[in-house]
Design an enzyme around this catalytic site. Structure first.
Site, PDB file in Angstrom:
ATOM      1  N   HIS A 102    -101.632-112.239 -43.574  1.00  0.00           N
ATOM      2  CA  HIS A 102    -101.168-113.485 -44.194  1.00  0.00           C
ATOM      3  C   HIS A 102    -100.042-113.213 -45.192  1.00  0.00           C
ATOM      4  O   HIS A 102     -99.762-114.034 -46.054  1.00  0.00           O
ATOM      5  CB  HIS A 102    -102.335-114.235 -44.843  1.00  0.00           C
ATOM      6  CG  HIS A 102    -103.281-114.832 -43.842  1.00  0.00           C
ATOM      7  ND1 HIS A 102    -104.446-115.482 -44.188  1.00  0.00           N
ATOM      8  CD2 HIS A 102    -103.239-114.879 -42.486  1.00  0.00           C
ATOM      9  CE1 HIS A 102    -105.065-115.902 -43.091  1.00  0.00           C
ATOM     10  NE2 HIS A 102    -104.351-115.536 -42.045  1.00  0.00           N
ATOM     11  N   THR A 103     -99.413-112.079 -45.081  1.00  0.00           N
ATOM     12  CA  THR A 103     -98.189-111.785 -45.823  1.00  0.00           C
ATOM     13  C   THR A 103     -96.975-112.450 -45.190  1.00  0.00           C
ATOM     14  O   THR A 103     -95.897-112.473 -45.763  1.00  0.00           O
ATOM     15  CB  THR A 103     -97.937-110.269 -45.905  1.00  0.00           C
ATOM     16  OG1 THR A 103     -96.764-110.030 -46.677  1.00  0.00           O
ATOM     17  CG2 THR A 103     -97.756-109.635 -44.521  1.00  0.00           C
ATOM     18  N   ASP A 140     -97.324-116.682 -47.832  1.00  0.00           N
ATOM     19  CA  ASP A 140     -96.890-115.832 -48.950  1.00  0.00           C
ATOM     20  C   ASP A 140     -95.529-116.323 -49.403  1.00  0.00           C
ATOM     21  O   ASP A 140     -94.506-115.906 -48.879  1.00  0.00           O
ATOM     22  CB  ASP A 140     -96.833-114.369 -48.493  1.00  0.00           C
ATOM     23  CG  ASP A 140     -96.151-113.463 -49.519  1.00  0.00           C
ATOM     24  OD1 ASP A 140     -95.923-113.920 -50.665  1.00  0.00           O
ATOM     25  OD2 ASP A 140     -95.853-112.315 -49.166  1.00  0.00           O
ATOM     26  N   ARG A 142    -100.917-113.357 -34.662  1.00  0.00           N
ATOM     27  CA  ARG A 142    -102.107-114.205 -34.729  1.00  0.00           C
ATOM     28  C   ARG A 142    -102.697-114.420 -33.327  1.00  0.00           C
ATOM     29  O   ARG A 142    -103.927-114.502 -33.175  1.00  0.00           O
ATOM     30  CB  ARG A 142    -101.765-115.546 -35.387  1.00  0.00           C
ATOM     31  CG  ARG A 142    -102.983-116.416 -35.646  1.00  0.00           C
ATOM     32  CD  ARG A 142    -102.649-117.555 -36.597  1.00  0.00           C
ATOM     33  NE  ARG A 142    -103.821-118.352 -36.908  1.00  0.00           N
ATOM     34  CZ  ARG A 142    -103.971-119.631 -36.570  1.00  0.00           C
ATOM     35  NH1 ARG A 142    -103.013-120.266 -35.905  1.00  0.00           N
ATOM     36  NH2 ARG A 142    -105.064-120.281 -36.898  1.00  0.00           N
ATOM     37  N   HIS A 177    -106.588-113.836 -32.379  1.00  0.00           N
ATOM     38  CA  HIS A 177    -107.438-114.869 -31.774  1.00  0.00           C
ATOM     39  C   HIS A 177    -107.857-114.491 -30.351  1.00  0.00           C
ATOM     40  O   HIS A 177    -108.870-114.981 -29.852  1.00  0.00           O
ATOM     41  CB  HIS A 177    -106.718-116.225 -31.786  1.00  0.00           C
ATOM     42  CG  HIS A 177    -106.788-116.904 -33.123  1.00  0.00           C
ATOM     43  ND1 HIS A 177    -106.581-118.244 -33.293  1.00  0.00           N
ATOM     44  CD2 HIS A 177    -107.052-116.412 -34.357  1.00  0.00           C
ATOM     45  CE1 HIS A 177    -106.701-118.554 -34.580  1.00  0.00           C
ATOM     46  NE2 HIS A 177    -106.977-117.460 -35.246  1.00  0.00           N
ATOM     47  N   ASP A 178    -107.077-113.626 -29.708  1.00  0.00           N
ATOM     48  CA  ASP A 178    -107.502-113.107 -28.408  1.00  0.00           C
ATOM     49  C   ASP A 178    -108.664-112.130 -28.584  1.00  0.00           C
ATOM     50  O   ASP A 178    -109.714-112.277 -27.949  1.00  0.00           O
ATOM     51  CB  ASP A 178    -106.322-112.410 -27.715  1.00  0.00           C
ATOM     52  CG  ASP A 178    -106.719-111.814 -26.376  1.00  0.00           C
ATOM     53  OD1 ASP A 178    -107.599-112.413 -25.699  1.00  0.00           O
ATOM     54  OD2 ASP A 178    -106.165-110.766 -25.984  1.00  0.00           O
ATOM     55  N   SER A 214    -107.689-113.802 -22.871  1.00  0.00           N
ATOM     56  CA  SER A 214    -108.366-115.061 -22.536  1.00  0.00           C
ATOM     57  C   SER A 214    -107.703-116.236 -23.243  1.00  0.00           C
ATOM     58  O   SER A 214    -107.699-117.358 -22.715  1.00  0.00           O
ATOM     59  CB  SER A 214    -109.856-114.998 -22.869  1.00  0.00           C
ATOM     60  OG  SER A 214    -110.069-114.685 -24.226  1.00  0.00           O
ATOM     61  N   ASN A 267    -107.225-123.263 -32.671  1.00  0.00           N
ATOM     62  CA  ASN A 267    -105.972-123.023 -31.944  1.00  0.00           C
ATOM     63  C   ASN A 267    -105.143-124.280 -31.690  1.00  0.00           C
ATOM     64  O   ASN A 267    -103.918-124.208 -31.602  1.00  0.00           O
ATOM     65  CB  ASN A 267    -106.275-122.367 -30.586  1.00  0.00           C
ATOM     66  CG  ASN A 267    -106.782-120.944 -30.731  1.00  0.00           C
ATOM     67  OD1 ASN A 267    -106.423-120.243 -31.692  1.00  0.00           O
ATOM     68  ND2 ASN A 267    -107.628-120.511 -29.804  1.00  0.00           N
TER      69      ASN A 267
END
Ligand code: HEM
Ligand SMILES: *[C@@H]1O[C@H](CO)[C@@H](O)[C@H](O)[C@H]1NC(C)=O
Ligand SMILES: *[C@@H]1O[C@H](CO)[C@@H](O)[C@H](O)[C@H]1NC(C)=O
Ligand SMILES: *[C@@H]1O[C@H](CO)[C@@H](O)[C@H](O)[C@H]1NC(C)=O
Ligand SMILES: *[C@@H]1O[C@H](CO)[C@@H](O)[C@H](O)[C@H]1NC(C)=O
Ligand SMILES: *[C@@H]1O[C@H](CO)[C@@H](O)[C@H](O)[C@H]1NC(C)=O
Length: 329
Positions: free
Chosen positions: A194-195, A246, A67, A71-72, A81, A96
């Site tokens: 999202h598993t 999950d 993740r 998000h980077d 960053s 975040n």
């Protein structure tokens, strides 16, 4: 031609993808899996060992690390960053804050890499490698990570506040992927991350009791999962408690996430709408069905989409940070 191995049902299966990564390349031709072949030959092993250690301490850390790479990459491109501390830190942005995790593990990986090859390997490349290892060490596919990213010199908290939200409708989520040159296949394949991992009650509890002012729960949420979630996340309870994304195979990287969606067992609204929303019919639903039936297809497309996400660049100049939390000097 690319060759890839991964484990399915305990057996090692060799898959050969003809020209698959022709589709993945093009955005950043300067990235190359062999970037550090001479300057840091042990890099791959060091990162993998450190991810293994972190996962032995906490299995969930695999999910947290991939993740961070997502998000980077969505904010100023894949330039680490997100790792910068300070007043404009992306760590303080809503998606975040009290949510992105694994920063200490990244520090530990970076320290091990610096110990072997000082000043050579960027923090952005470490995030990309750690994301790959998190997937493969959780039972998912393994791929060659193109390397040579530079670490950015600025954070962008505003842009981090614009990361995809679990409360958004599907058209808005698709638009955020298209804005970074990804497409609908990438939305579905990458959502398959999202598993594994967890989400806080506060990010889905709006579905459990009075969904969008209807006085009833989200009708697309399967009833047994609904009642489990209602007891894990009671009205007025602690929004920081987490539930598995999950619940069928909490820590494994597999295609069970997509099987869940067919049964109304997506945890976040942004998960379930890939199958259940009106817009899904002409956009994402068929892919969800295909991935639910065929784990090979999911792994193949996920690999390609991870490479595409890892190519997102902002064109600005950068450096190889010594400490991932601060720019040099
Ligand atoms: C499609 C849009 C997406 C939305 C709206 C979304 C939203 C979320 C939310 C709300 C959480 C729970 C955070 C928390 O409880 O603190 C989460 C967790 C997670 N997300 Fe996503 N996400 C999206 C796409 C992605 C992508 C593209 C990846 C990676 C390729 C990803 C990987 C993960 C992982 C692995 C977790 C669990 C992290 C952990 O357990 O620490 N997500 N996501
Ligand atoms: C998304 O892009 C990939 C790579 O170019 C391509 O294979 C795929 O068909 C595209 N998906 C859509 C829905 O356009
Ligand atoms: C559900 O929410 C709506 C709008 O906030 C409110 O008017 C309604 O009274 C609520 N219904 C129940 C059963 O709590
Ligand atoms: C996960 O599934 C188990 C049954 O397999 C159930 O007891 C538990 O409540 C579920 N957890 C959540 C958060 O739904
Ligand atoms: C969740 O945890 C954070 C950080 O510890 C805290 O600031 C926040 O108030 C907590 N939220 C709830 C609903 O308990
Ligand atoms: C899906 O596409 C069909 C055929 O193009 C169209 O008739 C239908 O209105 C579309 N449905 C939605 C929800 O956009």
């Amino acid at each position: 031609m690319k060759t890839q191995t991964f484990k399915v049902m305990g057996r090692h299966v060799l898959l050969t993808f003809f020209a698959l990564c022709m589709l993945c390349s093009g955005v950043r031709a300067q990235l190359n899996p062999d970037s550090y072949a001479k300057s840091c030959p042990s890099l791959g092993q060091i990162v993998r060992d450190q991810v293994t250690i972190a996962m032995n301490a906490e299995k969930r850390m695999a999910a947290s690390l991939i993740r961070l790479h997502f998000h980077d990459c969505f904010v100023n491109g894949c330039d680490a960053s997100i790792l910068l501390d300070g007043t404009d830190s992306e760590k303080l942005a809503i998606p975040n804050l009290n949510s992105a995790r694994g920063f200490e593990v990244v520090d530990t990986i970076k320290a091990a890499v610096e110990n072997a090859c000082p000043g050579v390997v960027s923090c952005a490349d470490i995030l990309a490698l750690a994301a790959r290892d998190s997937v493969s060490l959780s039972g998912g596919p393994r791929w060659r990570v193109a390397l040579g990213r530079k670490d950015g010199l600025v954070a962008n908290q505003n842009s981090a506040n614009n990361l995809p939200s679990p409360f958004e409708p599907l058209d808005a989520i698709i638009a955020k992927f298209v804005a970074v040159n990804l497409n609908i296949t990438d939305v579905v394949a990458l959502s398959g991350a999202h598993t594994f991992g967890q989400a806080k009650c506060g990010l889905f509890s709006n579905r459990l009791f009075n969904f969008t002012g209807t006085g009833t729960p989200d009708a697309t949420l399967e009833t047994s999962l609904l009642s489990n979630l209602q007891s894990v996340c009671p009205l007025g309870g602690n929004g920081n408690i987490t539930a598995p994304l999950d619940n069928g195979s909490t820590d494994a990287f597999d295609n069970n996430y997509f099987k869940n969606l067919l049964q109304g067992k997506g945890l976040l609204s942004s998960d379930q709408i890939l199958f259940s929303s009106d817009l899904a019919v002409n956009t994402t639903k068929k892919l969800v069905e295909a991935y639910s039936r065929n784990q090979y297809l999911f792994f193949r497309d996920f690999t390609c989409s991870m490479i595409r996400m890892g190519n997102i660049a902002n064109g600005a100049s950068g450096e190889v940070r010594k400490n991932c939390r601060v720019i040099n000097n």
